[in-house]
Design a protein around this motif. Structure first.
Motif, PDB file in Angstrom:
ATOM      1  N   VAL A   2       7.720  -9.320 -56.737  1.00  0.00           N
ATOM      2  CA  VAL A   2       8.560  -8.132 -56.751  1.00  0.00           C
ATOM      3  C   VAL A   2       8.287  -7.348 -58.032  1.00  0.00           C
ATOM      4  CG1 VAL A   2      10.940  -7.307 -56.833  1.00  0.00           C
ATOM      5  CG2 VAL A   2      10.345  -9.233 -55.369  1.00  0.00           C
ATOM      6  N   GLU A   4       9.634  -4.590 -60.511  1.00  0.00           N
ATOM      7  CA  GLU A   4      10.820  -3.865 -60.957  1.00  0.00           C
ATOM      8  C   GLU A   4      10.344  -2.672 -61.779  1.00  0.00           C
ATOM      9  OE1 GLU A   4      14.695  -4.433 -63.875  1.00  0.00           O
ATOM     10  OE2 GLU A   4      13.268  -6.076 -63.639  1.00  0.00           O
ATOM     11  N   GLU A  54       7.820  -1.439 -66.365  1.00  0.00           N
ATOM     12  CA  GLU A  54       7.634  -2.252 -65.166  1.00  0.00           C
ATOM     13  C   GLU A  54       7.470  -3.721 -65.520  1.00  0.00           C
ATOM     14  OE1 GLU A  54       5.486   0.724 -61.987  1.00  0.00           O
ATOM     15  OE2 GLU A  54       4.303  -0.892 -62.865  1.00  0.00           O
ATOM     16  N   HIS A  57       8.079  -9.894 -61.018  1.00  0.00           N
ATOM     17  CA  HIS A  57       8.839 -11.143 -60.889  1.00  0.00           C
ATOM     18  C   HIS A  57       8.329 -11.913 -59.677  1.00  0.00           C
ATOM     19  CE1 HIS A  57      11.730  -9.454 -63.749  1.00  0.00           C
ATOM     20  NE2 HIS A  57      11.711  -8.355 -63.026  1.00  0.00           N
ATOM     21  N   PHE A  60      12.819 -11.894 -56.021  1.00  0.00           N
ATOM     22  CA  PHE A  60      13.799 -10.846 -56.287  1.00  0.00           C
ATOM     23  C   PHE A  60      14.919 -11.369 -57.186  1.00  0.00           C
ATOM     24  CE2 PHE A  60      17.523  -8.246 -55.031  1.00  0.00           C
ATOM     25  CZ  PHE A  60      17.052  -7.027 -55.495  1.00  0.00           C
ATOM     26  N   ALA A  63      14.635 -10.979 -60.949  1.00  0.00           N
ATOM     27  CA  ALA A  63      14.883  -9.651 -61.515  1.00  0.00           C
ATOM     28  C   ALA A  63      16.358  -9.450 -61.850  1.00  0.00           C
ATOM     29  CB  ALA A  63      14.433  -8.570 -60.539  1.00  0.00           C
ATOM     30  N   CYS A  68      16.634 -12.770 -65.516  1.00  0.00           N
ATOM     31  CA  CYS A  68      15.467 -12.093 -66.081  1.00  0.00           C
ATOM     32  C   CYS A  68      15.179 -12.599 -67.501  1.00  0.00           C
ATOM     33  CB  CYS A  68      15.700 -10.578 -66.097  1.00  0.00           C
ATOM     34  SG  CYS A  68      14.343  -9.655 -66.821  1.00  0.00           S
ATOM     35  N   ARG A  92      16.270   2.780 -61.323  1.00  0.00           N
ATOM     36  CA  ARG A  92      15.597   1.494 -61.157  1.00  0.00           C
ATOM     37  C   ARG A  92      15.303   1.267 -59.684  1.00  0.00           C
ATOM     38  NH1 ARG A  92      18.013  -4.305 -62.979  1.00  0.00           N
ATOM     39  NH2 ARG A  92      19.664  -3.643 -61.574  1.00  0.00           N
ATOM     40  N   ASN A  93      14.066   0.861 -59.409  1.00  0.00           N
ATOM     41  CA  ASN A  93      13.638   0.549 -58.046  1.00  0.00           C
ATOM     42  C   ASN A  93      12.912  -0.779 -58.036  1.00  0.00           C
ATOM     43  OD1 ASN A  93      14.267   3.028 -56.413  1.00  0.00           O
ATOM     44  ND2 ASN A  93      13.097   3.933 -58.077  1.00  0.00           N
ATOM     45  N   PHE A  94      12.927  -1.421 -56.875  1.00  0.00           N
ATOM     46  CA  PHE A  94      12.219  -2.675 -56.670  1.00  0.00           C
ATOM     47  C   PHE A  94      11.250  -2.499 -55.512  1.00  0.00           C
ATOM     48  CE2 PHE A  94      16.236  -3.773 -58.607  1.00  0.00           C
ATOM     49  CZ  PHE A  94      15.848  -4.657 -59.582  1.00  0.00           C
ATOM     50  N   TYR A  95      10.066  -3.086 -55.652  1.00  0.00           N
ATOM     51  CA  TYR A  95       9.029  -2.988 -54.637  1.00  0.00           C
ATOM     52  C   TYR A  95       8.456  -4.366 -54.350  1.00  0.00           C
ATOM     53  CZ  TYR A  95       9.185   1.894 -56.127  1.00  0.00           C
ATOM     54  OH  TYR A  95       9.603   3.134 -56.454  1.00  0.00           O
TER      55      TYR A  95
END
Length: 101
Positions: A2, A4, A54, A57, A60, A63, A68, A92-95
């Motif tokens: 993931v 962040e 960025e 992780h 998820f 994060a 963390c 903040r976004n997670f991918y």
């Protein structure tokens, strides 16, 4: 994996100070914990005075601030209190990392 992505809109003229603060802090962090990897980027185009932080992780849940590694450091709160006044806002976004060569 993931990713962040924290995008900070900095105050006008605060880019150099913010970048220096992050560089100094991360140099200390990496000497003490080589498992913490952070990527810092600044804008070339788009909204000016943008700083992106960025981290990758394994899961998820890693994060989550309570897990963390970066945020759980004893010196994190002191560092972040110095950084906050340089910011106008953040996002903040997670991918999900699908492919990494």
């Amino acid at each position: 994996m993931v990713v962040e992505r924290n995008e900070f809109q900095l105050k006008f003229g605060a880019s150099a100070s913010a970048l220096s603060l992050w560089k100094d802090y991360l140099n200390t962090v990496h000497k003490e914990d080589s498992k913490i990897h952070v990527r810092i980027m600044t804008d070339i185009s788009g909204p000016a005075y943008t700083l992106i932080v960025e981290q990758v992780h394994e899961t998820f849940s890693e994060a989550e601030p309570t897990h963390c590694r970066l945020v759980q450091r004893n010196d994190w709160k002191e560092f972040y209190q110095k950084f906050i006044p340089l910011c106008e806002g953040s996002n903040r976004n997670f991918y999900n990392l699908q492919l990494d060569f």
